[in-house]
Write an enzyme that holds these catalytic residues in place. Structure first.
Site, PDB file in Angstrom:
ATOM      1  N   GLN A  39       0.803  -1.219   0.000  1.00 46.38           N
ATOM      2  CA  GLN A  39       0.000   0.000   0.000  1.00 46.38           C
ATOM      3  C   GLN A  39       0.838   1.271   0.000  1.00 46.38           C
ATOM      4  O   GLN A  39       2.039   1.244   0.266  1.00 46.38           O
ATOM      5  CB  GLN A  39      -0.908   0.018   1.225  1.00 46.38           C
ATOM      6  CG  GLN A  39      -0.149  -0.084   2.530  1.00 46.38           C
ATOM      7  CD  GLN A  39      -1.095  -0.174   3.721  1.00 46.38           C
ATOM      8  OE1 GLN A  39      -1.303   0.803   4.412  1.00 46.38           O
ATOM      9  NE2 GLN A  39      -1.676  -1.338   3.943  1.00 46.38           N
ATOM     10  N   ARG A  54      -4.053   0.517  -2.525  1.00 44.03           N
ATOM     11  CA  ARG A  54      -3.416  -0.798  -2.438  1.00 44.03           C
ATOM     12  C   ARG A  54      -2.779  -1.185  -3.763  1.00 44.03           C
ATOM     13  O   ARG A  54      -3.243  -0.781  -4.829  1.00 44.03           O
ATOM     14  CB  ARG A  54      -4.439  -1.841  -2.006  1.00 44.03           C
ATOM     15  CG  ARG A  54      -4.984  -1.560  -0.623  1.00 44.03           C
ATOM     16  CD  ARG A  54      -5.889  -2.649  -0.098  1.00 44.03           C
ATOM     17  NE  ARG A  54      -6.390  -2.240   1.223  1.00 44.03           N
ATOM     18  CZ  ARG A  54      -7.432  -1.449   1.396  1.00 44.03           C
ATOM     19  NH1 ARG A  54      -8.108  -1.010   0.356  1.00 44.03           N
ATOM     20  NH2 ARG A  54      -7.805  -1.094   2.606  1.00 44.03           N
ATOM     21  N   HIS A  91       4.692   0.356   0.715  1.00 43.19           N
ATOM     22  CA  HIS A  91       5.150  -0.390   1.887  1.00 43.19           C
ATOM     23  C   HIS A  91       4.174  -1.493   2.257  1.00 43.19           C
ATOM     24  O   HIS A  91       3.005  -1.470   1.878  1.00 43.19           O
ATOM     25  CB  HIS A  91       5.329   0.551   3.091  1.00 43.19           C
ATOM     26  CG  HIS A  91       4.057   1.235   3.518  1.00 43.19           C
ATOM     27  ND1 HIS A  91       3.509   2.270   2.810  1.00 43.19           N
ATOM     28  CD2 HIS A  91       3.212   1.014   4.557  1.00 43.19           C
ATOM     29  CE1 HIS A  91       2.406   2.675   3.397  1.00 43.19           C
ATOM     30  NE2 HIS A  91       2.185   1.931   4.457  1.00 43.19           N
ATOM     31  N   HIS A  97       0.083   5.793   0.755  1.00 45.45           N
ATOM     32  CA  HIS A  97      -0.869   6.805   1.205  1.00 45.45           C
ATOM     33  C   HIS A  97      -0.609   8.096   0.436  1.00 45.45           C
ATOM     34  O   HIS A  97       0.532   8.404   0.100  1.00 45.45           O
ATOM     35  CB  HIS A  97      -0.724   7.026   2.706  1.00 45.45           C
ATOM     36  CG  HIS A  97      -0.787   5.746   3.481  1.00 45.45           C
ATOM     37  ND1 HIS A  97      -1.923   4.984   3.547  1.00 45.45           N
ATOM     38  CD2 HIS A  97       0.159   5.067   4.163  1.00 45.45           C
ATOM     39  CE1 HIS A  97      -1.678   3.892   4.264  1.00 45.45           C
ATOM     40  NE2 HIS A  97      -0.420   3.921   4.651  1.00 45.45           N
ATOM     41  N   GLU A 118       2.840   7.976   8.563  1.00 45.88           N
ATOM     42  CA  GLU A 118       2.804   7.038   9.683  1.00 45.88           C
ATOM     43  C   GLU A 118       4.197   6.689  10.185  1.00 45.88           C
ATOM     44  O   GLU A 118       5.152   6.607   9.417  1.00 45.88           O
ATOM     45  CB  GLU A 118       1.972   5.789   9.352  1.00 45.88           C
ATOM     46  CG  GLU A 118       2.426   4.993   8.152  1.00 45.88           C
ATOM     47  CD  GLU A 118       1.396   3.942   7.707  1.00 45.88           C
ATOM     48  OE1 GLU A 118       0.176   4.163   7.810  1.00 45.88           O
ATOM     49  OE2 GLU A 118       1.837   2.884   7.229  1.00 45.88           O
TER      50      GLU A 118
HETATM   51 ZN   LIG Z   1       0.433   2.220   5.625  1.00 48.08          ZN
END
Ligand SMILES: [Zn+2]
EC number: 5.3.1.8
Length: 417
Positions: free
Chosen positions: A97, A292, A273, A99, A134
């Site tokens: 995935q 994804r 990642h 972001h 993240e």
């Molecule tokens: Zn992630």
């Protein structure tokens, strides 16, 4: 300050033991427990254990945003908690995935609104208008794939697998011999060309290429188990779980990261990642925006993924955030405004003494004890947190002081401003 009860998310890739054991519940759990959410995400908010019973943190924020969040966070992020803390327990790999950036998220959200795709639809990519940086800190040894590896090293890996079917793809990366006269292409261009070729390859082609690569990995591991044995094992594991999936090939392009407890990686916008195995503490901007790229039965939107991916190669070292120590506190440095994370360790001379632990930023704090037991004094009350227990400290209830009789570790998430 109140004790915080997280919301447990059961996904197939989770663990029946790790979160149950960490939070002191019977092992094994009835379902694979993947994530423990400590925050105020509308999808699954944590609860505060107040004198009058359990209250959703989301409701507490709605009733008193300024006291809970503080004026700085409120001015920047409105009446919502801008970050989410998760304990993540992966027994099996998550989906591959990435972001979006903040701009891509706003643009994508508005586009899907215009197209009339319901926010709850399984084919919806953008469920909110936020980016989702993240930070993941290993609580137990943690394995991940993250960021495109420098191309020269990837060419070495692909050659080491000794699969002739890979030769034309190595050439796409610029690894062709005698290509001096070819027009210069950047490493990012080569990675984009190769990744795009694989992710859009017809299934019959993948059904030939993926098994050939897996056979190469088996041969590689059986011969001398050389420098790429971790990468070869990972491609085999992924190939067994997702036969014929282009994500298996894509895994060869990413850094294979192993984190010891306390070590971290920061995943910025566009970084491809996946988390493979382990238990970690994750702090992220409070967003659900995930694109994804395979290794999942869920919706994969290839054109949208290609739009947000950052193909600039990066090293494992570059993914690890810088840290510095200030007294008891180890601070993980990231550029995120929505959150900051640090680890407070009380041991040695500090044992048996109350110690100050002021936060570096004004705002609310989420505390999580990961080792030992620790007593936390805030303005309103005192709480003792044992391993696996957490607390919510409103902005107007800090600063906190800590007391431990035996070595203890407490993670603290705050806003990053
Ligand atoms: Zn992630």
């Amino acid at each position: 300050m109140e004790q915080l009860h997280g919301a447990i998310r059961t996904y197939a890739w989770g663990s029946r033991t790790a979160i149950a054991e960490f939070t002191g519940r019977p092992v094994p759990a009835a379902h694979p427990e993947a994530e423990l959410w400590l925050g105020a995400h509308p999808g699954d908010p944590a609860c505060l254990d107040t004198d009058t019973g359990e209250v959703s943190l989301l409701n507490v924020l709605t009733q008193d945003p300024e006291g809970q969040l503080g004026s700085v966070a409120q001015a920047r992020f409105g009446d919502r908690l801008p970050f989410l803390v998760k304990v993540l327990a992966a027994d099996e790999p998550l989906s591959l995935q990435a972001h979006p950036s903040a701009m891509q998220a706003i643009e994508g959200y508005e586009r899907e609104e215009r197209l009339g795709v319901a926010v709850s639809s399984p084919i919806r990519n953008y469920r909110d208008t936020s980016h989702k940086p993240e930070l993941l800190v290993a609580l137990q040894p943690f394995e991940a794939l993250a960021g495109f590896r420098p191309v020269a090293r990837t060419i070495e890996l692909l050659r080491a697998l000794a699969v002739s079917d890979l030769d034309p793809f190595i050439a796409l990366l610029g690894g062709q011999s005698g290509s001096d006269s070819a027009p210069a292409q950047s490493d990012a261009d080569g990675l984009r060309a190769l990744f795009t070729t694989w992710i859009t390859a017809p299934q019959p082609d993948l059904d030939v290429l993926v098994p050939a690569v897996l056979e190469g990995a088996i041969q590689y591991l059986s011969s001398d188990a050389g420098e790429f044995s971790a990468e070869a094992k990972t491609v085999l594991e992924l190939g067994e779980r997702y036969p014929g999936d282009a994500g298996v090939l894509a895994s060869l392009l990413l850094n294979r990261v192993t984190l010891a407890p306390g070590e971290a990686i920061f995943v910025s916008a566009g970084n491809l990642h996946t988390y493979l195995h382990g238990v970690g503490l994750e702090v992220m901007a409070n967003s659900d925006n995930v694109l994804r790229g395979g290794l999942t039965p869920k919706h994969v939107d290839v054109p949208e993924l290609l739009r947000v991916l950052d193909f600039t190669p990066t090293t494992e070292e570059a993914l690890r955030p810088a840290t510095y120590t200030d007294g008891l506190e180890l601070v993980y440095q990231t550029p995120a405004e929505e959150f900051a994370l640090s680890r407070l360790t009380v041991d040695g001379d500090h044992l048996g003494h109350e110690v100050d632990a002021p936060a570096r930023h004004e705002g609310p704090q989420i505390l999580l004890c990961t080792e030992g037991s620790i007593t936390v004094h805030a303005k309103s009350k005192t709480l003792t947190l044992h391993r696996g227990e957490s607390a919510w400290v409103p902005c107007d209830d800090g600063p906190i002081r800590l007391l431990a009789q035996r070595p203890a570790v407490l993670f603290r998430a705050t806003i990053g401003l």
